[in-house]
Design an enzyme around this catalytic site. Structure first.
Site, PDB file in Angstrom:
ATOM      1  N   ASP A   1      -6.482 -38.600  34.222  1.00 33.58           N
ATOM      2  CA  ASP A   1      -6.136 -38.814  35.634  1.00 33.58           C
ATOM      3  C   ASP A   1      -4.791 -39.515  35.892  1.00 33.58           C
ATOM      4  OD1 ASP A   1      -8.705 -37.805  35.854  1.00 33.58           O
ATOM      5  OD2 ASP A   1      -9.574 -39.553  36.835  1.00 33.58           O
TER       6      ASP A   1
ATOM      7  N   LYS B   1     -12.193 -32.466  37.715  1.00 31.72           N
ATOM      8  CA  LYS B   1     -13.521 -33.076  37.845  1.00 31.72           C
ATOM      9  C   LYS B   1     -13.682 -33.698  39.219  1.00 31.72           C
ATOM     10  CE  LYS B   1     -11.971 -37.321  35.539  1.00 31.72           C
ATOM     11  NZ  LYS B   1     -12.132 -38.275  36.644  1.00 31.72           N
TER      12      LYS B   1
ATOM     13  N   CYS C   1     -12.749 -44.199  34.587  1.00 30.01           N
ATOM     14  CA  CYS C   1     -12.754 -42.849  34.012  1.00 30.01           C
ATOM     15  C   CYS C   1     -12.436 -42.839  32.524  1.00 30.01           C
ATOM     16  CB  CYS C   1     -11.819 -41.944  34.811  1.00 30.01           C
ATOM     17  SG  CYS C   1     -12.438 -41.703  36.502  1.00 30.01           S
TER      18      CYS C   1
END
Ligand SMILES: [Zn+2]
Length: 208
Positions: free
Chosen positions: A13, A111, A156
């Protein structure tokens, strides 16, 4: 530390909304970019993840009456932190940081694209059982050690590393190629979990 052709760099990310000026900025988030770019040169296998939400996503505080960001709600799958709206599909905030060398990647995993469920982990959504498909990819390609970098260390990155370890992979978190949000001691919790599960914590210099 020697990196083999069966190892993979999993970059979590590194998107505009998680960098300075973004909707859910991780402090100094963009500072992971030079480290990630340098390490990526060493890997034959690089996988990027991209948080990718519809604008009516359940994890967005503005989608809930009388709720503020960083409060929690209870969902079917457990407690969910409410975030400022971020990484909306197709928005500039959802794009990778402009200096991230995206061309190095063999795979991009998106995601969090289902309205009713969040996905911190790159392997399983927050119900802990809906697969993203990445686990199948890693197994089918017979990859061995998963090196994890990116944002945010305590969410994450942590959940991705844990799921990869629980699935039987060797896992190393490249600590100085990550940055954390640190909500109520969540960075310390992440480190405790890494130690308990046998997840290595390494520095990016050790990989150069
Ligand atoms: Zn998100």
């Amino acid at each position: 530390m020697k990196i083999s052709d069966r190892d993979v760099l999993l970059v979590i990310d590194v998107q505009n909304d998680f960098c300075t000026g973004g909707a859910l900025a991780v402090p100094d988030g963009e500072k992971v970019v030079p480290a990630v770019n340098r390490i990526a040169q060493k890997f034959a296998n690089v996988v990027l993840t991209q948080d990718w939400h519809p604008d009516d996503h359940v994890s967005f505080a503005p989608n809930h009456a009388r709720k503020q960001p960083f409060q929690t709600i209870e969902l079917d799958y457990g407690t969910q932190v409410l975030w400022p709206s971020h990484c909306v599909q197709g928005s500039s905030g959802a794009e990778f940081h402009r200096d991230l060398e995206v061309a190095r990647a063999n795979l991009v995993v998106r995601k969090g694209f289902r309205r009713g469920i969040d996905s911190y982990s790159a392997l399983f959504e927050n119900d802990r059982k809906t697969p993203t498909g990445l686990l199948g990819y890693l197994r089918e390609r017979e990859l061995k050690t998963i090196f994890v970098a990116g944002l945010a260390l305590d969410f994450c990155v942590r959940f991705s590393a844990e799921d990869a370890r629980k699935a039987g992979f060797e896992v190393a978190v490249i600590e100085d190629a990550c940055r954390g949000i640190d909500l109520d001691g969540s960075c310390a919790t992440a480190h405790r979990s890494f130690a308990e599960l046998g997840i290595s914590v390494v520095s990016f210099e050790a990989l150069l």
